[in-house]
Design an enzyme around this catalytic site. Structure first.
Site, PDB file in Angstrom:
ATOM      1  N   CYS A   1       2.808  -0.570   4.570  1.00 22.69           N
ATOM      2  CA  CYS A   1       1.704   0.315   4.243  1.00 22.69           C
ATOM      3  C   CYS A   1       2.211   1.734   4.388  1.00 22.69           C
ATOM      4  O   CYS A   1       2.324   2.260   5.488  1.00 22.69           O
ATOM      5  CB  CYS A   1       0.529   0.098   5.167  1.00 22.69           C
ATOM      6  SG  CYS A   1      -0.743   1.280   4.754  1.00 22.69           S
TER       7      CYS A   1
ATOM      8  N   CYS B   1      -0.028   4.836   5.619  1.00 21.15           N
ATOM      9  CA  CYS B   1      -0.065   4.886   7.072  1.00 21.15           C
ATOM     10  C   CYS B   1       1.277   5.364   7.613  1.00 21.15           C
ATOM     11  O   CYS B   1       1.352   6.087   8.599  1.00 21.15           O
ATOM     12  CB  CYS B   1      -0.274   3.483   7.659  1.00 21.15           C
ATOM     13  SG  CYS B   1      -1.917   2.835   7.450  1.00 21.15           S
TER      14      CYS B   1
ATOM     15  N   ARG C   1      -0.928  -5.156  10.509  1.00 23.36           N
ATOM     16  CA  ARG C   1       0.473  -4.852  10.223  1.00 23.36           C
ATOM     17  C   ARG C   1       1.288  -4.551  11.469  1.00 23.36           C
ATOM     18  O   ARG C   1       2.478  -4.282  11.378  1.00 23.36           O
ATOM     19  CB  ARG C   1       0.575  -3.698   9.227  1.00 23.36           C
ATOM     20  CG  ARG C   1       0.238  -4.126   7.820  1.00 23.36           C
ATOM     21  CD  ARG C   1      -0.014  -2.982   6.868  1.00 23.36           C
ATOM     22  NE  ARG C   1      -0.443  -3.497   5.580  1.00 23.36           N
ATOM     23  CZ  ARG C   1      -1.645  -4.020   5.330  1.00 23.36           C
ATOM     24  NH1 ARG C   1      -2.540  -4.076   6.288  1.00 23.36           N
ATOM     25  NH2 ARG C   1      -1.950  -4.487   4.142  1.00 23.36           N
TER      26      ARG C   1
ATOM     27  N   GLU D   1       0.863  -1.168   0.000  1.00 26.87           N
ATOM     28  CA  GLU D   1       0.000   0.000   0.000  1.00 26.87           C
ATOM     29  C   GLU D   1       0.901   1.219   0.000  1.00 26.87           C
ATOM     30  O   GLU D   1       1.777   1.333   0.841  1.00 26.87           O
ATOM     31  CB  GLU D   1      -0.901   0.013   1.239  1.00 26.87           C
ATOM     32  CG  GLU D   1      -2.037   1.026   1.151  1.00 26.87           C
ATOM     33  CD  GLU D   1      -1.587   2.462   1.062  1.00 26.87           C
ATOM     34  OE1 GLU D   1      -2.228   3.225   0.320  1.00 26.87           O
ATOM     35  OE2 GLU D   1      -0.605   2.851   1.710  1.00 26.87           O
TER      36      GLU D   1
ATOM     37  N   HIS E   1      -7.224   2.526  12.069  1.00 26.06           N
ATOM     38  CA  HIS E   1      -7.024   3.860  12.640  1.00 26.06           C
ATOM     39  C   HIS E   1      -8.301   4.355  13.310  1.00 26.06           C
ATOM     40  O   HIS E   1      -8.240   5.105  14.283  1.00 26.06           O
ATOM     41  CB  HIS E   1      -6.543   4.831  11.567  1.00 26.06           C
ATOM     42  CG  HIS E   1      -5.206   4.455  11.022  1.00 26.06           C
ATOM     43  ND1 HIS E   1      -4.046   4.587  11.759  1.00 26.06           N
ATOM     44  CD2 HIS E   1      -4.835   3.904   9.845  1.00 26.06           C
ATOM     45  CE1 HIS E   1      -3.026   4.145  11.041  1.00 26.06           C
ATOM     46  NE2 HIS E   1      -3.475   3.719   9.877  1.00 26.06           N
TER      47      HIS E   1
ATOM     48  N   CYS F   1      -5.579  -1.008   5.389  1.00 29.03           N
ATOM     49  CA  CYS F   1      -5.712  -1.155   6.844  1.00 29.03           C
ATOM     50  C   CYS F   1      -6.978  -0.431   7.275  1.00 29.03           C
ATOM     51  O   CYS F   1      -6.982   0.232   8.310  1.00 29.03           O
ATOM     52  CB  CYS F   1      -4.544  -0.524   7.560  1.00 29.03           C
ATOM     53  SG  CYS F   1      -3.002  -0.610   6.699  1.00 29.03           S
TER      54      CYS F   1
ATOM     55  N   CYS G   1      -5.513   4.919   5.460  1.00 29.17           N
ATOM     56  CA  CYS G   1      -5.274   3.738   4.660  1.00 29.17           C
ATOM     57  C   CYS G   1      -6.554   2.963   4.427  1.00 29.17           C
ATOM     58  O   CYS G   1      -7.299   2.704   5.351  1.00 29.17           O
ATOM     59  CB  CYS G   1      -4.250   2.834   5.327  1.00 29.17           C
ATOM     60  SG  CYS G   1      -3.965   1.394   4.313  1.00 29.17           S
TER      61      CYS G   1
ATOM     62  N   SER H   1       3.880   0.718  10.059  1.00 27.88           N
ATOM     63  CA  SER H   1       4.898   0.883   9.021  1.00 27.88           C
ATOM     64  C   SER H   1       5.884   1.995   9.357  1.00 27.88           C
ATOM     65  O   SER H   1       6.969   2.053   8.779  1.00 27.88           O
ATOM     66  CB  SER H   1       4.259   1.102   7.648  1.00 27.88           C
ATOM     67  OG  SER H   1       3.595  -0.085   7.254  1.00 27.88           O
TER      68      SER H   1
END
Lengths: 556, 342
Positions: free
Chosen positions: A543, A546, A476, A13, A67, A63, A60, A499
């Site tokens: 990602c 993110c 992740r 991503e 969040h 994901c 994202c 990430s």
């Protein structure tokens, strides 16, 4: 010495660039750079804390949910709101569903092509493929006819000369080790997983209204009502549907993903020697009725599985020495997210450019450190912390996987281990979802329809100032959000994202981030075809949208 | 070599004639066409070559790609392998780095003037566009280069159409949508956060069937998807008209599916077909599940329609629109209030 550049790194991503120094067929040094920034942190300032989750969810879309969850937890922490058990259960189901679906998509659609040679599948004998399939699983699509049909489709596709997403792949690269039959099996499941993922995610679509970016989250609980006697709420029909999708998840992970993972891994056991790290951080997840987390939080240092340290967010500091930002106290200091700053300071090359200035600042990602150490987060960290803590379900599945591969726990500290850990987490989570559904059904049976605690919904009930933080162990890895509320508005909002941990650039001491470190020592057969590097980079499931840091600019 | 048609591709994938006609029928339904159009769509699919698609990601979250992955009519496997020829898509393509760049350049050279470009994400323009670089080049430069020889551009999601979240106040990177940069090509806007995949496939099919892009409103959105207010087709509309409102999360009205207007619903201000096509294969949509609409298909919705949980009695022209919005306006004004008590 060759300077190798991969940009864009695909099948992730977002926008990631990797530069590596290669000599004598090995990676000597590596730099990971995030090349996109949106400034959502600045956009959040002054808005209503209750809707922060709607904004940050858009960090994202892969994901999606994560969040939003971390955000509502941060606000609930700041305002001291305890959510009803049903809300936690609905959240657990959404998180679990996301985790299972996300890990399967990662394995087949983002990672598999590093290990599976699509073109070699054309040479497979469908009868032998069928034998192989039957020997590893009871999944019903396993006949010679079935694999022949998949192969014919693939043949027609290749013969048309329009390879689409498979064009310019690394087909025929010497690092591909699977026999044609295993390649054909994996291609068949690549296509099946594409169909499965859109179905299994309907659990989230039911509870979250849609996917991606579900829209039933709420500070204080969830916005989806429960009433077994209404057609507009979670009722008996909903419970039946949730069970259907839970079973669909278990079946695919059990009968397709895990057997494929083990079969493919058995040809790549040398990857237990590459791509490892030493420090791991997991924040734990899935609140249980007793207030504890089902998967434990903790920190592991220097590969020592004998000791799990308790996690304390106050020990996190972020550095910008090598990131495109500047701090008011100088770029050598580290700041805790509550005191964080972001002033963009791009000192990189002007586009179009050929190389980054890796001796200076080179990424939009910051460098988070825990007690000054870089930390790997994600499925491997979750498995190691749970394993070292004696977590029953994780230990059982992890031992089974290691036994089948004929390796010990030391093999986990690698690209192979990270990839296996993702499967382990997917399987235990797929099973656990059933427990959450049962508990929700039992609550409804007992007349508990509560989905939100609205005591603090009205901003008039809030203190003049409040601050909070929320953890969420996302697919992740460990994710944390930090909020400062002043006069009912967001004064400061920050996030330390999986990430950001994994893809971090070097820090104030020049210490590499986890992915950079993991790449050192990777064998490279052909520096024009960086397949081996992609294996390790993809094993972290980057990602980048993110990952580039989000922080509030404070008004002086 | 003859390039295969969409229908040939589907047959090769093992799709039966019956399923193929079902796909044509459901597409006609999304487009709001009568069943008499089904044969026309089928004929187009049988004769048209697969369109070549180049997919660009800029300041995005990949949510729109993920939404497209959830396609069911046809499925994503069919889209990627049979309906279009997807020559460049960073999230799922096998190649990376130089090999990926080669795929992009080969496609725009080989199919000059014929390829469709899909853009996902906003384009930063501040400081020469350095806030989003791919292969060392700024997004804005890549977009101009790829758009030059495109047949048409589809901007998907609210970021690519109107700048979306990166363009929310104070827009730190000078993010804009595709139409702000590309002026000399047909650009169709498919907003939504993310976009609903049904509207994406219907647009592609419309293009193939009628040989032109769909009719749009003044914001460049296809009328078949954005011609009617959510409020007009909302399943809870009857409750609005009779003044039955959910007042609090989990109260009687919330549990019985009453109108969410007083909890902040922006359905009266959003042109989107969520109530009729829903999401994820018709599973649900926000208002159905019990959460207000945030008007994600509207330009600047992050600023214009926030705060999301506040009523909009003061929104310009709300009462002026009362005749359109219905009796609910009177209800809001307290003229026909219904009790919401346990």
């Amino acid at each position: 010495m060759a300077r190798l550049v991969i940009d864009p790194v695909t099948r992730i991503e977002g926008h990631l660039r990797c530069e590596a120094v290669v000599s004598d067929g090995k990676v000597k040094d590596a730099y990971s750079s995030c090349t996109m920034w949106r400034g959502i942190e600045i956009i959040l300032k002054g808005r209503d804390p209750r809707e922060a989750w709607v904004f940050v969810q858009r960090l994202c879309g892969v994901c999606t949910t994560v969040h939003a969850i971390a955000s509502i937890r941060a606000v609930e922490d700041a305002l001291k709101i305890k959510v009803p058990r049903n809300a936690d259960l609905i959240r657990n189901l959404i998180m679990g569903n996301q985790c299972v679906q996300d890990h399967v998509i990662h394995f087949y659609h983002l990672h598999a092509l590093d290990w599976v040679d699509v073109v070699s599948a054309l040479k497979a004998d469908p009868a032998k493929t069928s034998e192989l399939a039957k020997s590893i699983s009871s999944w019903p699509n396993n006949s010679t006819t079935y694999f022949k049909a998949v192969q014919d489709k693939l043949k027609a596709f290749v013969e048309r000369g329009q390879l689409g997403i498979f064009s310019n792949g690394y087909w025929g690269h010497p690092a591909y080790k699977l026999p044609p039959e295993a390649n054909l099996l994996a291609v068949a499941h690549y296509l099946e997983a594409l169909d499965w993922q859109k179905e299994v995610i309907k659990m989230m679509a039911i509870l979250g209204a849609k996917n991606p970016h579900p829209q039933t989250f709420l500070v204080g609980g969830m916005a989806i009502p429960i009433d077994p006697d209404s057609q507009n709420a979670i009722n008996a029909g909903t419970i039946a549907a949730l069970n259907k999708y839970a079973d669909m998840g278990i079946e695919f992970v059990e009968k397709v993903y895990i057997p494929d993972l083990l079969a493919i891994a058995s040809f790549y056991k040398d990857w237990a020697n590459y791509g490892g790290n030493v420090n791991f951080l997991a924040c734990g997840e899935y609140p249980e009725a007793n207030g504890k987390l089902w998967l434990p939080a903790g920190v592991i240092k220097n590969k020592n599985l004998k000791e799990v340290y308790p996690l304390d967010h106050k020990k996190i500091l972020e550095y910008v020495t090598r990131s495109y930002y500047t701090y008011s106290k100088g770029d050598k200091v580290g700041l805790h997210p509550w005191d964080g700053e972001t002033t963009p300071n791009y000192t990189g090359p002007k586009p179009p450019y050929e190389y980054l200035n890796v001796d200076g600042k080179y990424s939009w990602g910051k460098a988070p450190r825990y007690e000054e150490l870089p930390m790997e987060v994600g499925p491997l960290a979750r498995v190691l912390v749970a394993y070292a803590s004696g977590h029953k379900e994780v230990k059982e599945v992890a031992d089974m996987v290691m036994k089948k591969l004929g390796v010990g726990p030391e093999a986990l500290f690698s690209t192979l281990g990270r990839t296996a850990a993702r499967g382990i987490i997917a399987l235990v989570t797929a099973y656990k979802i059933k427990d959450f559904i049962s508990e929700l059904a039992a609550n409804i049976k007992n007349g508990d329809y509560k989905i939100a605690n609205t005591e603090k919904w009205d901003p008039k009930t809030w203190p003049a100032e409040a601050k909070g933080m929320g953890w969420h162990d996302a697919p992740r890895g460990a994710l944390s959000h930090y909020i400062v509320i002043k006069n009912k508005k967001i004064e400061n909002y920050q996030m330390v994202v999986p990430s950001t941990w994994n893809l971090s650039p070097r820090d104030h001491k020049g210490v590499r981030g986890p992915v950079e470190e993991a790449l050192v020592g990777t064998p490279v057969a052909d520096s024009k075809q960086p397949l081996e590097l992609l294996r390790t980079i993809h094993s972290f499931d980057p990602c980048m949208a993110c990952g580039m840091h989000m922080i509030e600019v404070r008004e002086e | 070599m003859e390039r295969e048609t969409i229908y040939e591709g589907l047959v090769r994938k093992g799709v039966s004639r019956r399923d193929f006609l079902k796909f044509c029928a459901s597409t006609a339904a999304v487009l709001g066409l009568s069943s008499s159009f089904v044969p026309k769509i089928a004929e187009a699919m049988e004769k048209k070559e697969k369109p070549v698609v180049v997919w660009l990601h800029f300041q995005d979250c990949t949510g729109c790609s993920e939404s497209v992955l959830r396609a069911t009519k046809p499925t994503i496997g069919q889209i990627v392998l049979d309906v279009v020829s997807l020559e460049y898509h960073e999230t799922i393509m096998a190649a990376a780095g130089h090999q990926a760049e080669k795929s992009l350049h080969d496609a725009i050279k080989k199919y000059k003037g014929k390829y469709l470009v899909v853009v996902e994400g906003a384009i930063p323009t501040k400081d020469g566009g350095l806030y989003c670089c791919i292969g060392g080049r700024a997004a804005v430069d890549i977009l101009k280069e790829v758009a030059k020889d495109a047949a048409a551009i589809i901007a998907i999601g609210t970021c690519a159409t109107y700048g979306g979240i990166p363009a929310a106040k104070p827009n730190p990177t000078g993010a804009v949508g595709v139409r702000d940069i590309i002026k000399d090509k047909p650009v169709i806007n498919l907003p939504g956060c993310p976009l609903n995949v049904e509207n994406f496939t219907a647009t592609v099919v419309y293009f193939l069937t009628f040989g032109k892009l769909p009719k749009t409103d003044n914001l460049g959105r296809p009328l078949f998807a954005h011609g009617i207010l959510i409020h007009e087709n909302c399943e809870r509309r009857g409750h609005f008209d009779t003044g039955e409102f959910a007042k609090s999360w989990g109260d009687k009205g919330h549990r019985l599916g009453w109108c969410l207007y007083e909890l902040g619903c922006k359905g009266p201000f959003a042109y989107h077909n969520c109530p009729t096509i829903r999401w994820n294969d018709g599973t649900s949509w926000p208002v159905m599940a019990g959460h207000p609409c945030v008007a994600c298909s509207e330009p600047k919705f992050w600023d214009a329609n926030a705060p999301f949980y506040a009523g909009v009695e003061n929104k310009d022209g709300f009462f002026a629109k009362a005749s359109k919005i219905g009796l609910g306006a009177m209800a809001v004004a307290g003229l026909t209030k219904k009790e919401n008590k346990e």
